[in-house]
Design a protein around this motif. Sequence first.
Motif, PDB file in Angstrom:
ATOM      1  N   ASN A 167       0.833  -1.212   0.000  1.00  9.53           N
ATOM      2  CA  ASN A 167       0.000   0.000   0.000  1.00  9.53           C
ATOM      3  C   ASN A 167       0.867   1.262   0.000  1.00  9.53           C
ATOM      4  O   ASN A 167       0.758   2.118   0.872  1.00  9.53           O
ATOM      5  CB  ASN A 167      -0.934   0.000   1.206  1.00  9.53           C
ATOM      6  N   SER A 196      -1.437  -4.617  -2.253  1.00 11.15           N
ATOM      7  CA  SER A 196      -2.395  -3.664  -1.690  1.00 11.15           C
ATOM      8  C   SER A 196      -3.485  -4.389  -0.920  1.00 11.15           C
ATOM      9  O   SER A 196      -4.189  -5.240  -1.489  1.00 11.15           O
ATOM     10  CB  SER A 196      -3.069  -2.840  -2.804  1.00 11.15           C
ATOM     11  N   ASP A 201      -7.006  -4.519   0.035  1.00 11.12           N
ATOM     12  CA  ASP A 201      -8.035  -3.917  -0.821  1.00 11.12           C
ATOM     13  C   ASP A 201      -9.131  -3.169  -0.057  1.00 11.12           C
ATOM     14  O   ASP A 201     -10.089  -2.703  -0.670  1.00 11.12           O
ATOM     15  CB  ASP A 201      -8.649  -4.973  -1.749  1.00 11.12           C
ATOM     16  N   PHE A 236      -5.862   0.437  -3.677  1.00 10.54           N
ATOM     17  CA  PHE A 236      -5.363  -0.350  -4.800  1.00 10.54           C
ATOM     18  C   PHE A 236      -5.619   0.355  -6.124  1.00 10.54           C
ATOM     19  O   PHE A 236      -4.907   0.145  -7.112  1.00 10.54           O
ATOM     20  CB  PHE A 236      -6.006  -1.745  -4.806  1.00 10.54           C
ATOM     21  N   GLY A 292      -6.790 -13.013  -2.868  1.00 14.94           N
ATOM     22  CA  GLY A 292      -6.674 -11.726  -3.539  1.00 14.94           C
ATOM     23  C   GLY A 292      -6.565 -11.968  -5.032  1.00 14.94           C
ATOM     24  O   GLY A 292      -6.839 -13.074  -5.530  1.00 14.94           O
ATOM     25  N   THR A 349      -3.454  -7.873  -4.897  1.00 18.11           N
ATOM     26  CA  THR A 349      -4.335  -7.374  -3.845  1.00 18.11           C
ATOM     27  C   THR A 349      -4.439  -8.449  -2.768  1.00 18.11           C
ATOM     28  O   THR A 349      -4.274  -9.639  -3.032  1.00 18.11           O
ATOM     29  CB  THR A 349      -5.743  -7.055  -4.373  1.00 18.11           C
ATOM     30  N   LYS A 382      -7.145  -9.689  -0.193  1.00 14.05           N
ATOM     31  CA  LYS A 382      -8.583  -9.556   0.037  1.00 14.05           C
ATOM     32  C   LYS A 382      -8.895  -9.373   1.526  1.00 14.05           C
ATOM     33  O   LYS A 382      -8.500 -10.179   2.354  1.00 14.05           O
ATOM     34  CB  LYS A 382      -9.320 -10.775  -0.501  1.00 14.05           C
TER      35      LYS A 382
END
Length: 473
Positions: free
Chosen positions: A226, A393, A395, A402, A431, A444, A446
């Motif tokens: 991130n 990232s 999410d 993201f 993700g 990502t 999740k």
Amino acid sequence: MARLSSNHSASIFYAYCQIVLPLFVLLLQIFSPLMASGSTVEFLPGFKGPLPFHLETGHVGIGESEEVQVFYYFIKSENNHEDDPILLWLSGGPGCSGLMGLAFEIGPLAFVNQEYNGSLPSLVLRPQSWTKVSSIIFVDLPIGAGFSYTNEKEIVEQSDWTLIHHAHQFLRKWLINHPEYLSHKVYLSGDSYSGIPIPALFQEISYANENGVQPRINIQGYILGNPVTTKHEINYAIPFAHGMGLISDELYESLQQNCGGEYRNIDPKNLSCLRDFQSFQELIAEVDQYQILEPAFCGYDLKMVPQRSILKRSLAEKVEATNTASRCRRHGYLQAQHWANNGCVRKALHVKEGTGRHWTRCNHNMPFKFEINDSFHFHVNLSAKGYRSLIFSGDHDMACSFLSTQAWIRSLNYSIVDDWRPWHVNGQVAGYTRTYSNRMTFATVKGAGHTAPEFKPDECLAMFERWISNENL
């Protein structure tokens, strides 16, 4: 393009690297066991029994007279430390301690999440530590973060480039003091604001290697979670909030029309945009911007701040209260503060006496100059050199979503070699991921927030293990 900052400190730094360091490398390698700045920690207050992993802590002096003392925590890989890679971890902020990465994200220790009762906080093992497959150096930088300090009476203004030069000098000197790791693969890693200095630090080390600076650092790639990159992440908070159902279609359309997608520097004469942006702030005021599913008011002020400071907060410590409910994940932050300010803890960690500054999770009161407006061009340069990178990232982070990360990665304009698909842990979607021809993997996580390993430790360990082993996620 200038290879380093136009800042005068860059010239001083290179003179130091090219003239002073080479004269002492051989001598330091021979006598480094006697000169090592760190000490092994076998027991830690708050943890029952001896530590089941190798922890070394201490200060490394850098600068002409070692006036700067950088504190670090080094943990050997629990797999094969003689061959496994080394991660250098910088926490975000700027001004957050390396202990945050160690105790809350990717290290082998965690604080027991319980309401503080006045006794020394307890520590337990975290089974999802990234030290399962790598050694990690957690560093307190910039100076003023954690236990790092300067011999000057007051901390002089820190900056992006000062942080970068200090991290570079620290890593080279640490390797000199630990010659058994000189040939190991090295990865630079961090999250949040570290998205600004890490790519620049990687480029500086790369150029130094090319110019023959010794010892050569065997850098292979970098990992960012991130990450702040363009400092326009606020522009993507609005579409993120809309996609998550936090604002209405009508407000989103009005924001897009009246503000044109630019929310970081709103024209004060644009009253329609200001009105809409204020409505947006009011609607998300009771939502944790760093993990929108988290309970908001559990001892921390989590209101969205004005657009010019949304990124500089970067998980700012706003609370000293002791009435935080134990259900609040952030209660551990308060535990860390009480633990790190305990005299027995400091002695066990080999914190030098006389550095009695009150330890805070993130020191946002030190003077800091933001010199690097964005780190995108460093990613451009590093991609051209073929270095590996993992960008991930959580999410459910609205602050550095993201969406903003995908946008700048897309702007690199590299072809896709493994298109958007789910990745799995324990038979479940963890993700989504995509890999590019510049050896950059985006993923990502999740359900995770701003500091993804803090929310999804099993998934993030699996992601790291696969990537560091050159496997597909």
